[in-house]
Design a protein around this motif. Structure first.
Motif: not given
Length: 334
Positions: A241-260
């Protein structure tokens, strides 16, 4: 419902303020005690919150210096190495939630619980942002029949430094445990040196350099899902968000790999985002955990036991409250 005050030990900081605000949003009349070693500071914080009272905490006293003052629950926002808050909560038979210890420091709390397992509910609130990560991950995992890999990447904005207590806690954690607890091929290992280095793409696609972090999320998620590979990485950089000129934010990227659910290959990527940073999201998690412990959500109070936050928090209700605060669980391109 009538409720005795909730004691927030170290509650005069940013996370204490956000916890009070999140509680009051759903339960305006919940009384609070803001406890600290500096009475004037605690009183100022209490006055700012409204409906609260500042009290002086004496960690060396069995009653914390509170005498016979009634308390319905205890939250500790700093590293309570003496376990003063936990012993007090057990003696009073009220819930206890602590959020600041490292994964390597839970043995004293577990031992204290084991000797009095029926005294009160005790929550090990050491997941990243006190359940924001695990609740979201387990919600996503419902689309999987089997999870092979879980990769959590947390991005803290450089401007999201928190208060002096947060800085002190992180300094302590980094000093005492530079290696990162990780599950690899079903075995818990410690990543260190080059093996602890990682990178990931932020919400806006920017590549971020990160390091392995020993979050208790690793053991919780590994146990809850059975995933043989689980890792947690942490980075401090400019948020999307701050890289886009907006106020700071917090991010948690969640990546899952497996079988449906039908055995098909499945790879998902999501982000938990809060537009105001880590403290408000942590405060929301603490507030909703307290609501569940004390039965403020309309269900019976939580019975004595040892819990992770994700075992108490309802995912649908949590994500709804997150959205009300302007945050979201966003699906990203895998």
């Amino acid at each position: 419902m009538s409720l005795d005050p909730i004691l927030l030990m170290g509650g005069s900081g940013a996370i204490g303020h956000h916890t009070a605000r999140a509680l009051r949003a759903a339960h305006p009349d919940v009384p609070l005690l803001i406890g600290g070693r500096d009475l004037a500071k605690a009183q100022r914080a209490a006055e700012h919150m409204g409906g609260a009272r500042g009290v002086l905490i004496d960690s060396a006293a069995d009653d914390l210096g509170l005498g016979d003052r009634p308390v319905s629950g205890v939250v500790v926002f700093y590293m309570d190495h003496a376990l003063a808050g936990l012993r007090f909560a057990q003696k009073r038979g009220v819930p206890h939630l602590s959020i600041s210890s490292g994964v390597f420091e839970i043995a004293p709390e577990i031992a204290t619980y084991m000797h009095r397992p029926d005294a009160s509910p005790i929550v090990l609130g050491y997941e990243w942002l006190v359940g924001a990560t695990t609740v979201s991950t387990l919600s996503i995992a419902q689309a999987f029949g089997r999870v092979h890999d879980i990769r959590i990447n947390a991005l803290v904005d450089e401007q999201d430094t928190g208060g002096p207590t947060v800085a002190s806690d992180f300094e302590h954690l980094n000093k005492m445990l530079p290696a990162a607890l990780t599950r690899r091929d079903g075995v818990f290992v410690w990543r260190e040196g080059e093996a602890s280095k990682a990178s990931f793409h932020a919400v806006d696609g920017t590549e971020i350099e990160a390091s392995g972090f020993s979050s208790i999320d690793v053991v919780g998620l590994a146990t809850a899902t059975g995933a043989p590979n689980v890792q947690f990485n942490l980075a401090t950089a400019v948020s999307s968000s701050r890289r886009q000129g907006r106020p700071m934010s917090t991010e948690i990227i969640i990546e899952l790999v497996g079988e449906g659910l039908k055995g098909e290959p499945l790879h998902t990527r999501h982000a938990v985002i809060h537009p105001a940073g880590a403290a408000p999201l942590t405060g929301l998690s603490v507030a909703m955990t307290l609501e569940r412990l004390l039965g403020l959500d309309g269900q019976p109070p939580t019975p004595p036991g040892l819990y992770f936050p994700y075992q108490l928090l309802d995912a649908a209700a949590y994500l709804e409250r997150l959205q009300e605060e302007g945050g979201e669980l966003r699906r990203l391109q895998a």
